[in-house]
Write a protein that holds these residues in place. Structure first.
Motif, PDB file in Angstrom:
ATOM      1  N   SER A   1      -8.636   2.298  -1.652  1.00 35.92           N
ATOM      2  CA  SER A   1      -8.496   1.622  -0.366  1.00 35.92           C
ATOM      3  C   SER A   1      -9.577   0.570  -0.134  1.00 35.92           C
ATOM      4  O   SER A   1      -9.366  -0.355   0.650  1.00 35.92           O
TER       5      SER A   1
ATOM      6  N   THR B   1       0.834  -1.202   0.000  1.00 30.48           N
ATOM      7  CA  THR B   1       0.000   0.000   0.000  1.00 30.48           C
ATOM      8  C   THR B   1       0.865   1.247   0.000  1.00 30.48           C
ATOM      9  O   THR B   1       1.972   1.248   0.524  1.00 30.48           O
ATOM     10  N   ASN B   2       0.354   2.303  -0.600  1.00 26.60           N
ATOM     11  CA  ASN B   2       0.997   3.621  -0.620  1.00 26.60           C
ATOM     12  C   ASN B   2       2.441   3.579  -1.093  1.00 26.60           C
ATOM     13  O   ASN B   2       3.310   4.257  -0.541  1.00 26.60           O
TER      14      ASN B   2
ATOM     15  N   TYR C   1      -1.709  -1.304  -3.983  1.00 30.85           N
ATOM     16  CA  TYR C   1      -2.846  -0.421  -3.749  1.00 30.85           C
ATOM     17  C   TYR C   1      -2.379   1.004  -3.514  1.00 30.85           C
ATOM     18  O   TYR C   1      -1.399   1.237  -2.831  1.00 30.85           O
TER      19      TYR C   1
ATOM     20  N   THR D   1      -3.832   5.003  -2.245  1.00 31.12           N
ATOM     21  CA  THR D   1      -4.813   5.480  -1.273  1.00 31.12           C
ATOM     22  C   THR D   1      -6.179   5.686  -1.914  1.00 31.12           C
ATOM     23  O   THR D   1      -7.192   5.638  -1.234  1.00 31.12           O
TER      24      THR D   1
ATOM     25  N   VAL E   1      -8.325  -2.860  -0.740  1.00 28.59           N
ATOM     26  CA  VAL E   1      -7.475  -3.396   0.331  1.00 28.59           C
ATOM     27  C   VAL E   1      -8.333  -4.158   1.326  1.00 28.59           C
ATOM     28  O   VAL E   1      -7.966  -5.243   1.776  1.00 28.59           O
TER      29      VAL E   1
ATOM     30  N   LEU F   1      -3.839   4.317   7.021  1.00 29.31           N
ATOM     31  CA  LEU F   1      -4.199   3.576   5.813  1.00 29.31           C
ATOM     32  C   LEU F   1      -5.698   3.335   5.716  1.00 29.31           C
ATOM     33  O   LEU F   1      -6.161   2.514   4.943  1.00 29.31           O
TER      34      LEU F   1
END
Length: 76
Positions: A48, A15-16, A43, A45, A51, A64
């Motif tokens: 999300s 993520t990010n 992924y 932001t 996720v 997150l």
């Protein structure tokens, strides 16, 4: 040798990640078989909700979009 991985991976979720990592991630992913490609996800932001399909919201820190403590508190 393409199918010889030193680990038994169930999934990798990032993520990010910065854009440079995304480019490297896609390059490495292109050399993998279809089974491993399906197990790897990146992924941003802005998506999300995707996720939360794989990782419970209660497990992710607030930064997150999760319900857990902040990263600073979790780190220590």
């Amino acid at each position: 040798m393409v199918n010889a991985y030193p680990l038994r991976l169930k999934g990798i979720h990032c993520t990010n990640a910065p854009s440079t990592f995304e480019a490297i991630f896609n390059l490495v992913k292109s050399f993998m078989n279809e089974k491993m490609k399906k197990r790897m996800s990146l992924y941003s932001t802005s998506n999300s909700e995707k996720v939360f399909q794989h990782i419970p919201k209660k497990m992710l820190p607030k930064e997150l979009g999760g319900d857990n403590e902040s990263i600073e508190v979790l780190a220590g």
